[in-house]
Design a protein around this motif. Structure first.
Motif, PDB file in Angstrom:
ATOM      1  N   ALA A 247      20.307   1.044  10.996  1.00 41.21           N
ATOM      2  CA  ALA A 247      20.976   1.038  12.295  1.00 41.21           C
ATOM      3  C   ALA A 247      22.346   1.693  12.197  1.00 41.21           C
ATOM      4  CB  ALA A 247      21.117  -0.397  12.809  1.00 41.21           C
ATOM      5  N   VAL A 248      23.118   1.313  11.171  1.00 36.48           N
ATOM      6  CA  VAL A 248      24.465   1.878  11.029  1.00 36.48           C
ATOM      7  C   VAL A 248      24.385   3.397  10.849  1.00 36.48           C
ATOM      8  CG1 VAL A 248      26.447   2.021   9.485  1.00 36.48           C
ATOM      9  CG2 VAL A 248      25.560  -0.199  10.173  1.00 36.48           C
ATOM     10  N   ALA A 249      23.466   3.846   9.995  1.00 43.25           N
ATOM     11  CA  ALA A 249      23.353   5.284   9.733  1.00 43.25           C
ATOM     12  C   ALA A 249      22.973   6.036  11.007  1.00 43.25           C
ATOM     13  CB  ALA A 249      22.321   5.544   8.637  1.00 43.25           C
ATOM     14  N   LEU A 250      22.027   5.478  11.765  1.00 42.87           N
ATOM     15  CA  LEU A 250      21.585   6.192  12.964  1.00 42.87           C
ATOM     16  C   LEU A 250      22.679   6.217  14.031  1.00 42.87           C
ATOM     17  CD1 LEU A 250      17.830   5.262  13.407  1.00 42.87           C
ATOM     18  CD2 LEU A 250      18.851   7.383  12.604  1.00 42.87           C
ATOM     19  N   VAL A 251      23.341   5.063  14.229  1.00 39.34           N
ATOM     20  CA  VAL A 251      24.426   5.030  15.219  1.00 39.34           C
ATOM     21  C   VAL A 251      25.519   6.008  14.807  1.00 39.34           C
ATOM     22  CG1 VAL A 251      26.281   3.613  16.153  1.00 39.34           C
ATOM     23  CG2 VAL A 251      23.976   2.697  16.042  1.00 39.34           C
ATOM     24  N   GLY A 252      25.833   5.998  13.500  1.00 39.04           N
ATOM     25  CA  GLY A 252      26.830   6.941  12.980  1.00 39.04           C
ATOM     26  C   GLY A 252      26.420   8.376  13.258  1.00 39.04           C
TER      27      GLY A 252
END
Lengths: 264, 478
Positions: A247-252
């Motif tokens: 999730a963090v990677a995609l939002v980033g």
């Protein structure tokens, strides 16, 4: 939808190549296993090897002469193949537009940058699912002749599911690097070195219990094939951790790509 | 809502806020680690330990009861009463004949002793555990710190590069607005509206404080040498890059907020075209057409017929000029309201250039506005109504093409015997030179003044002509 389909078409060759690698790897592996199967002499040889080496190749938890044991050792290598494919696809699928300068075409069309990322991520994910399914099928096809029991099948299912989760982590990280890095030419090499780095961390984490805490930093240690085999369960906290990383990677990726200048 | 979004956007540009976010994230991560992962691990470990303890306890009781009573049944009964957890040891007690029990008990004793030894060992290691934890936590904290420092470093570098020096905005703005006001045609809609647009690539200048408007139905020339900022301006229109400051509006909408919506109606032809290799021309054009909310199939065939483009070839087999033709068809297939051309004629042969210009004129008559960036003045002169001249990132002049040539400078050549060129050194004269009895100069101002000046002397030849755009251009850049 049109971006998604075009990406699938553009990537099918690379999917075929990775499927070929997986096929080659499994066929040669199972040819070797033919020699190991039910061969006690081999166990003696393995016992005489240095324990650090066995730990590196995940051999201390498994009996290499049985089918589940063999798959347990193979698990790490399959993980490497699948995640290298995922991280390459992820970092390439966004950054190649800048590398090939086609971004001046694709993003001057009436498309939102986030739409582009969504479609391209979906295409890369489709590739990952296809590769994981093909690998799964190949494992089952290759092991069929050894009459595996139900335990083996559940072990392989768990193993492939956990490998797919690892694959998704690296896909997301690759997508993040591809969309966030200004030097798009480097994103592929950074992605692969990150992958190899985490792999070596996982090796170190396996060597000594003092380094056990390192397992939080390497996806390769999130799912231990030994516990998959003996306890038939996936560690739920690590599933959450994986979901968090993805999730963090995609939002980033979405934020970085929507905010930054594109270089042509 | 907008203020929230603004402060959110601002946050991404401010290193301090990002560091704060980093630290908060780090703390959250730490807490997640401490509260979610560790307890699970801890509880798992304690349950296992508890189970082991119980097992040992049951065994001890079973063995003791056998030793006292020499009665296996009683031992088993007691064991059963004490716990549900049936172990293999119990099963062995159950099924072994009495004779073998003695040796079994010995091995049980070993087990019990070993467990006790293990417990002792664990007790000693328990004392070391906190230090292990400190190590763990220390490492985690330092990793979080390192990550936030790295993030900070990159952000500071980015913000440094974005707050690059700005030129005094007042003066050039004044000039451009003055220039604009003289040529404003009031009843037509603004298609492009650029206000104080500035873009720095790090510290390198892109464009500085550029302002102009393009009216509906115009063919607007945008000329300047290489590196003046033409492509930068166009890429800002298409929101491929984002401005450092200022804004650009197309069809009255902000290019960043309404990018995709605006691009529905923009046709763009880049100076160099790059398309997905390995695709057929027709597939690429259909792919491109699929993004517009209208059926473009007929137009694709029409345009490619006109440009003599072979639709069945692959993109990577095409020559530079043919790729450019694909670009033209791709840029015009959806009949856009605004056509943006960035040095469009490079790679096209003169015949094709002619066809292309006719096509652009047709589109213009249909109602399309054209923004034409080029460094080839001839084609701008041929096609455009108005022209903006850009130099080193700033607009230095905006004028009608005709006015530029008529009202601007006159190229004057006077041939007379014994003429002193100094007599022409009056206000409005520039580039004064004389050779072989001929005086050459540029003049801007009241034409009667200069004719009277000429007629005072007997002259053998006089030419007064409008300079070519080329000469004006060179004049501006000298």
């Amino acid at each position: 939808m049109n971006i998604y389909l075009r990406e699938l078409k553009a990537n099918y060759k690379s999917l075929l190549i990775y499927c070929g690698i997986s096929l080659f790897f499994l066929v040669t592996g199972f040819t070797k296993f033919k020699a190991y199967a039910e061969n006690p002499d081999l166990l003696a040889i393995l016992d005489s090897m240095p324990p650090a080496m066995l730990a590196t190749f995940n051999m201390n938890a498994f009996n290499l002469t049985t089918l589940p044991g063999f798959f347990g050792v193979f698990y790490v290598f399959l993980g490497l193949i699948l995640s290298i494919a995922a991280v390459m696809w992820g970092s390439d699928i966004i950054s190649k537009e800048e590398r090939d300068k086609t971004v001046e075409f694709s993003l001057t069309l009436p498309v939102r940058r986030s739409t582009l990322i969504t479609a391209k991520s979906a295409a890369a994910l489709t590739n990952c699912i296809a590769l994981a399914l093909v690998t799964w099928g190949l494992v089952l096809a290759n092991s069929a002749r050894y009459n595996p029991d139900a335990e083996f099948y559940s072990f392989v299912s768990l193993g492939m599911v956990s490998l797919f989760i690892i694959q998704c982590i690296f896909l997301a990280v690759g997508i993040f690097l591809g969309s966030a890095m200004k030097k798009h030419k480097n994103s592929g090499s950074v992605a692969v070195s990150l992958l190899l780095g985490t792999y070596f961390i996982s090796v170190i984490a396996g060597l000594n219990e003092d380094f056990d805490f390192l397992k939080y930093f390497t996806p390769f240690k999130y799912f231990d094939p030994a516990s998959l085999l003996y306890e038939s369960r996936i560690d739920l906290p690590f599933v959450w951790l994986s979901a968090g990383i993805i999730a963090v990677a995609l939002v980033g990726a979405y934020i970085a790509y929507s905010k930054r200048d594109l270089y042509i | 809502m907008d203020t929230i979004r603004n402060s959110f956007n601002k946050g991404f540009n401010s290193p301090r806020i990002m560091v704060a976010i980093g630290i908060v994230l780090g703390i959250i991560l730490g807490l997640v680690y401490g509260w979610v992962i560790s307890p699970v691990e801890f509880i798992d470990g304690s349950i296992a330990q508890l189970r082991d303890d119980l097992k040992t306890e049951y065994l001890r009781i079973a063995i003791d009861s056998y030793a006292i009573n020499k009665d296996a049944d009683l031992a088993e009964a007691r064991y059963n009463r004490l716990g549900e957890d049936k172990t293999s040891y119990l099963l062995e007690i159950e099924f072994n004949p009495a004779g073998q029990l003695a040796s079994e008990i010995d091995s049980f004793r070993d087990v019990v002793e070993l467990t006790a030894l293990g417990e002792e060992l664990e007790e000693t290691t328990v004392e070391e555990k906190p230090s292990n934890n400190i190590l763990k936590w220390g490492l985690l904290v330092s990793i979080v710190l390192a990550v936030s420092l790295i993030i900070r470093y990159f952000l500071v570098r980015r913000s440094e590069s974005e707050t690059a020096p700005k030129s005094a905005p007042g003066i050039s703005q004044e000039i451009t607005s003055k220039m604009e006001s003289t040529f404003k045609t009031k009843d037509l809609e603004d298609i492009i509206e650029v206000n104080n647009l500035t873009k720095y690539y790090g510290k390198a200048r892109g464009i500085v404080d550029v302002s102009f408007t393009v009216k509906e139905g115009e063919i607007y020339g945008f000329i300047g040498p290489n590196g003046a900022g033409k492509s930068t301006t166009i890429r800002l229109f298409l929101s491929l890059i984002y401005p450092t400051s200022g804004e650009a509006k197309i069809f009255g909408k902000d290019v960043i907020k309404h990018g995709p919506e605006i691009r529905q109606e923009i046709g763009y032809l880049p100076s160099e075209v790059f398309y997905y290799e390995g695709m057929k021309v027709l597939d690429l054009l259909k792919y491109s057409a699929s993004f517009y909310n209208k059926d473009c199939t007929d137009r694709i065939y029409e345009l490619s017929d006109l440009m003599e483009l072979d639709l069945n070839r692959r993109i990577d087999d095409l020559s530079y000029g043919n790729k450019k033709k694909v670009g033209i068809v791709q840029g015009l297939l959806h009949q856009p309201k605004l056509i943006v051309l960035d040095e469009p004629t490079s790679g096209l042969d003169p015949l094709m250039q002619q066809k292309f210009f006719n096509l652009i004129r047709e589109e213009n008559q249909r109602g399309a506005t054209v923004f034409f960036s080029s460094h080839i003045l001839g084609e701008v002169q041929k096609l455009c109504n108005r022209v903006a001249i850009i130099k080193e990132g700033s607009i230095i002049n905006i004028q009608d093409i005709e006015t530029l040539q008529k009202d601007n400078y006159k190229k004057v050549r006077v041939v007379a015997e014994g003429i002193d060129h100094k007599r022409f050194d009056v206000d409005g004269v520039s580039n004064l030179s004389s050779e072989n009895g001929a005086v050459n100069f540029f003049y801007k101002g009241d034409i009667n003044l200069i004719t009277s000046l000429i007629s005072e002397k007997e002259v053998s030849d006089v030419t007064i002509e409008a300079p070519t755009l080329e000469e004006i251009f060179i004049h501006y850049y000298e």
